[in-house]
Design an enzyme around this catalytic site. Sequence first.
Site, PDB file in Angstrom:
ATOM      1  N   ASP A 139       0.825  -1.418  -0.022  1.00 55.77           N
ATOM      2  CA  ASP A 139       0.075   0.046  -0.002  1.00 55.77           C
ATOM      3  C   ASP A 139       0.971   1.308  -0.181  1.00 55.77           C
ATOM      4  OD1 ASP A 139       0.994  -0.411   2.451  1.00 55.77           O
ATOM      5  OD2 ASP A 139      -0.864  -0.063   3.619  1.00 55.77           O
ATOM      6  N   GLU A 140       1.549   1.387  -1.045  1.00 58.90           N
ATOM      7  CA  GLU A 140       2.658   2.498  -1.198  1.00 58.90           C
ATOM      8  C   GLU A 140       2.735   2.843  -2.710  1.00 58.90           C
ATOM      9  OE1 GLU A 140       6.834   4.014   0.824  1.00 58.90           O
ATOM     10  OE2 GLU A 140       5.881   2.142   1.333  1.00 58.90           O
TER      11      GLU A 140
ATOM     12  N   GLU B  93      14.496  -4.408  -1.001  1.00 57.88           N
ATOM     13  CA  GLU B  93      14.242  -3.081  -0.269  1.00 57.88           C
ATOM     14  C   GLU B  93      15.387  -3.361   0.827  1.00 57.88           C
ATOM     15  OE1 GLU B  93      11.074  -0.149   1.784  1.00 57.88           O
ATOM     16  OE2 GLU B  93      10.610  -2.060   1.723  1.00 57.88           O
TER      17      GLU B  93
END
Length: 912
Positions: free
Chosen positions: A443-444, A714
């Site tokens: 959700d980004e 990441e």
Amino acid sequence: MTATTAGPVRFEHRDDPLGLGTATPRLSWQVRTDEPEWTQTAYELDLDGVVVRVDSAEQVLVPWPFEPLASRARATVRVRVASGDDWSPWSEPSTVETGLLSPSDWSARFVSPVKLGGIGAPAPILSHTVTLRPDIVSARLYATAHGVYEARLNGERVGDEVLAPGWTSYRKRLRYQTHDVTSLLREGPNNIDVLLGNGWYRGRLAWAGKRAHYGDRLALLAQLEVTYADGSIEVFGTDEQWTAHNSGVLADDLYDGQHTDMRGTESTVDAVEVVDGDLGRLVAPEGPPVRATEVLPALKVWQSPSGRTLVDFGQNVVGWVRLHLRNTRSGQEVVVRHAEVLEHGELGVRPLRSAKATDTYVLDDAAEVVVEPNLTFHGFRYAEITGAEVAAEDLAAVVVGTDLRRTGWFTCSEPELEQFHRNVVWGMRGNFLDVPTDCPQRDERLGWTGDIQVFAPTAGFLFDTAGFLSTWLADLAAEQQDDGSVPFVVPDVLYGESPTATAWGDAATVVPWVLYRRNGDTGVLARQFDSMRAWVDKISSLTTDGVWAGGFQFGDWLDPTAPPENPFAAQADSDVVATAYLVRSAEIVAETARVLGRDAEHYEKLAADTRDAFVRHYVTEAGRVLSDAPTVYALALEWDLLPTAAQRAHAAEQLADLVRANGFRIGTGFVGTPLITDALTSAGRPDLAYRLLLERGCPSWLYPVTMGATTIWERWDSMLPDGSINPGEMTSFNHYALGAVADWMHRSIAGLAPAAPGYRRITVRPRPDAALTHASARHETPYGMASVAWLREGGEFTVDAEIPPGTAAEVHLPGREPVEVRHGRHHWTVPDPVTPRPAPVTVRDLLDHPELWPKAVALLAELGLGEDSARLAAEAAPFLHLPAAELASKLAMKDPSRDGAAAEAALAALLG
């Protein structure tokens, strides 16, 4: 006549110049010649019979020499080039067509359903029927939306774009598309149907779950222009005569997925009304659109421990799953869930946070049907299917992203390093989806400025990013605050949550400078110059005694020593990082001013004064930099922040010692990672850069490869060695930033680097190492293909290079003076410069030879030092300057009861 050809002409940065947004497009072409002494001295351009000659050697982004084009103008351009009196033939013709260049060209207006299509309602379809005369010659559909759209004419899809019009700073810049729809029209009635989805305009954005960031009503702007054989033109635009009805898409969201009812139920027809929409913010595309670029078959279907049907596509991708179903029944529901990894044999969905990443289909009776979404996308390698029995041949992953032209490749003799490079490519493909996002799954999915700031050089080598990033930079300038502050994300959907931060805001200066250096584009510098200056003026206003200290900073984000719950906790002092970046950005603005013929004095002085302040506050006389972390030394060395040779030498030695002392595990975050291998190389230790790059223990670049990664993670440890997902809240398995080291691989391992803007001059300087027997890189420069390949074999080091016409290269070979070569293919052979490392004589040398560590650890254990290689590295670090025998003697003093003499003798013998 020489065997020389030119062209075809390229317009701006567009591969398909339909609907170009400028009346005076810059022109580029490549030259092919087998004449070694050929040099362009002039060119002629032919625009539909009008010929203009220019005496110039330029061939990249040259000015438009004709009268400006009008809106909708279609023109054909050819080029020929001369070397003295010797002219090439005319190139094949290239055709350009402008879009609608002025708001006055639009008679259409934004329209929205009166009752249907509200938040939470099914996606609406806006429709209209136009009746056309015979003898249609050409037709164009100009379209955009508040939301995303997919258009059909007479049931046939218009174009192949996905999620059009894409994501821009909608309040100030809204992209429109130009479609050639000539073949889709016919005499008589023609039906236009346009499906509208929430997209970025009205869907969820960012982790707070906010919807309708830009507005709560979907709307369409469309204008169909039809030209007949007699020269007449009919224009049909969206207005109140259009109608709306519900589609079978019951819900759509980029984070949550799409829910589609395939049963074709009747929908109430609704009226539409004109809504506000500033036509002055409409812009044409500068780069390619988002498309489905590849389809990957499923590799495996199996049952999870809980009995769920799982699918592996073998590659972490961005897009969606396509299902081929048979013998379906009305009301049958099929659900597809997505995830990047498995954990404990099930979908690992925790990294998605609140994103549902789920597509649902309610089926109709059918012997055979293919289902897939069209208003969403997911980041995934694995999928879970419920509601239907499927086999691998029934499933495919549709890969979606901006359709960038591939321009760069790398190979070498180490398979895991090649896999790492493939991971970098796939990470970029997934995250360059209309904006350069951080990650494509949770959700980004935002355009974080820090990520692209560090990755832009790698991106510009691998793909043609000129148009893609130039339009994103226009959005950055549009979102920049009045005081010069740059948002953390562009487009900015974190209003009020974006204080100024170094390395992130510096995208305003670094990215346009990278585009200029890699593409020779002074236009992007001219357009962004005010934005670049505003950012530097802002951060210089925050300094105290010349340094930027205090306030919020991301710092060296995701330093591997930072705990999972606190990615800010870096070794590198954030004030050191911030001040270093101020020097760098001020220098970039000064250099930009010189390129543009403007006054650079103010920013030259700012850079010099800030460099002095950096040394005064953060550097000792001996060259030790505050916080003594790898990142601060990499910054200081690569950005020339240390004024004396002694300081530079000490910093280089300290950086090398830190790398060794850490056992060649990575010790940098977002800021230091793109620089550390270059800093080691510049310091004369490319061997240590190789060792750092090729380390496989965690954290390292190759650790994810050993764990089966197919994209860049990441975090250095997004997945832990036991196969569990990092416990941090923020964990992505497709996040390109840490892959920025690939730029060093291209320039230093393979040895292919730009030495002047646009690769007008090239540096060929391969740096071989015992770890590799061969390596190569090739890049489609604006002038043509450039490549370097080297091989170590039989005591010889051979190098092959290809240099395109219009450029020259300086070639650095081991043991030879540099030479300059012109275009063509070149071959050299010299003695292999890689020799076995000498026997170690100090502990620093020992740390370069981990194959000796087990013996050394055993011996040093007799002295009470170290239990494993990591402790050896850490505890021996303070003594690295000592000869081995002296070290052993000093360590023996720690415990006089031990036989220090024997240990000293044994260690000295081991170390030679």
